[in-house]
Design an enzyme around this catalytic site. Structure first.
Site, PDB file in Angstrom:
ATOM      1  N   SER A  68       0.835  -1.199   0.000  1.00  0.00           N
ATOM      2  CA  SER A  68       0.000   0.000   0.000  1.00  0.00           C
ATOM      3  C   SER A  68       0.875   1.256   0.000  1.00  0.00           C
ATOM      4  O   SER A  68       1.712   1.418  -0.879  1.00  0.00           O
ATOM      5  CB  SER A  68      -0.966  -0.041   1.189  1.00  0.00           C
ATOM      6  OG  SER A  68      -1.911   0.994   1.115  1.00  0.00           O
ATOM      7  N   HIS A 128      -8.374   1.688  -1.115  1.00  0.00           N
ATOM      8  CA  HIS A 128      -8.178   0.810  -2.279  1.00  0.00           C
ATOM      9  C   HIS A 128      -9.494   0.340  -2.888  1.00  0.00           C
ATOM     10  O   HIS A 128      -9.645  -0.808  -3.284  1.00  0.00           O
ATOM     11  CB  HIS A 128      -7.301  -0.390  -1.893  1.00  0.00           C
ATOM     12  CG  HIS A 128      -5.955   0.013  -1.400  1.00  0.00           C
ATOM     13  ND1 HIS A 128      -4.995   0.572  -2.217  1.00  0.00           N
ATOM     14  CD2 HIS A 128      -5.414  -0.014  -0.155  1.00  0.00           C
ATOM     15  CE1 HIS A 128      -3.921   0.855  -1.503  1.00  0.00           C
ATOM     16  NE2 HIS A 128      -4.156   0.523  -0.259  1.00  0.00           N
TER      17      HIS A 128
END
Length: 389
Positions: free
Chosen positions: A86, A189
């Protein structure tokens, strides 16, 4: 082969940077980066409590700064591969030479602020789904109108979306699976983060990236990315796209990685690697959390890293495979031919279709490292480029 991992949000702990400030220049470095990030990184890494460092706008630049600060004390020239989870991708990209550390910190600050703002638009969240049949888990996530935000491997998924859907998933978990609500601000996300992606893209457009100096994997598909502009675009796209950490770990295995170092705050990614890549040939893992762990990390690099060489190496003179498949070299090229930047040298045939392989540098095609119909893994060297003509 040695890989360095840069962790993502959720790995932070109160005071985890305190021992690092004893190192010469560390506090000055963090204060300089604080001006770029728009947050006080020294305070956040030492005195802030768990609630304060859980704030997305603060957490993201803090994690990137921690990884880069610790990496400055490692012989990174011997490291073959970097990958982040991430927001950790920003740190990994900087360590691979795609963007300067200052750009990574700046982007992390923007990313954190804009994702926090997107979270405030409507009630969303995330939940870990542990265990169960993967196909059934994914079907259940979709049935509740949610998104599979993280495919972490080792039997772990993270569902994200509307709070109502998460409540229903928790009340009706997939067979043999546990659902644990995560204490995060929103649905990272997923398409809910589209405003943040747009804002990050505007800032990223002002950065001129370089091609990676070592193998750099992408969360988008686990592939090795050979071009800086491609990686910068992927970093922006990843704000709304799922994190495929499972595919990144598969690539680590495909490449035969034998040693892994997780940068601070370490533990989460190392745990996933240990659970997923186990058995004979499992990589040796070191978690780097304090300066006291530096000797073990340096020793691992010495034993598993790539020795410096004046000969052309994959660091900067080898074209690598962007994905898994079979390699088809260009029939118009032969060893000894002159290559230009961006020239197509072949393609990798995949189930989704052919993926072009292009030269990231100019020079002479000195050696084919893979040949017609050879099976290749992401990041596998395909062509060696010699000195500039």
């Amino acid at each position: 082969m040695l890989a360095v991992l840069s962790p993502g949000q959720g790995s932070q702990k109160p005071g985890f940077l305190t021992p690092w400030l004893d190192l010469s220049g560390a506090e000055a470095r963090l204060r300089s980066w604080s001006a770029l990030a728009g947050v006080d990184l020294v305070h956040l890494g030492t005195a802030a409590d768990a609630v304060e460092i859980r704030d997305t706008a603060r957490t993201q630049p803090l994690l990137v700064a921690a990884a880069l600060l610790a990496a400055e004390h490692l012989p990174m020239y011997d490291v073959t591969l970097t990958v982040g989870h991430s927001v950790g991708e920003l740190g990994a990209a900087a360590l691979a030479g795609v963007i300067p550390a200052e750009a990574a910190i700046t982007l992390a600050g923007v990313r954190g602020r804009e994702m926090a703002a997107a979270c405030a638009l409507e009630p969303t969240g995330m939940a870990a789904v542990l265990g169960g049949d993967p196909d059934e888990v994914l079907a259940s996530i979709a049935a509740h109108g949610l998104h599979p935000a993280n495919h972490n491997g080792a039997g772990q998924f993270v569902a994200a979306g509307a709070a109502e859907g998460l409540d229903k998933l928790a009340g009706e978990p997939p067979t043999k699976a546990r659902v644990i609500r995560l204490r995060v601000a929103g649905a990272f996300h997923t398409p809910y983060m589209a405003p943040a992606e747009t804002a990050l893209a505007a800032v990223a457009a002002g950065i001129t990236p370089s091609d990676p100096a070592r193998i750099l994997l992408s969360n988008l598909d686990g592939a090795a990315v050979g071009h800086g502009r491609d990686m910068l675009q992927r970093l922006v796209r990843q704000v709304t796209a799922p994190v495929r950490w499972d595919l990144c770990m598969r690539t680590l295995a495909d490449l035969g990685v034998t040693g892994v170092i997780e940068l601070p705050p370490a533990g989460t990614l190392a745990g996933l690697v240990k659970r997923e890549l186990k058995g004979p040939g499992a990589p040796e893992v070191v978690t780097l959390n304090t300066p006291n762990d530096l000797p073990a990390a340096r020793d691992l690099i010495a034993r598993h890293g790539m020795a410096p060489s004046h000969e052309p190496t994959m660091h900067f003179r080898v074209v690598v495979a962007p994905s898994a498949g079979t390699f088809e070299p260009s029939p118009d090229l032969a060893e000894g031919d002159t290559l230009r930047v961006g020239q197509v040298v072949g393609h990798v045939a995949t189930r989704q279709g052919p993926v072009e392989v292009t030269a990231h540098d100019s020079g002479v095609l000195t050696e084919w490292l893979a040949h017609h119909d050879d099976p290749v893994a992401p990041g596998q060297p395909l062509v060696r480029i010699g000195g500039h003509p």
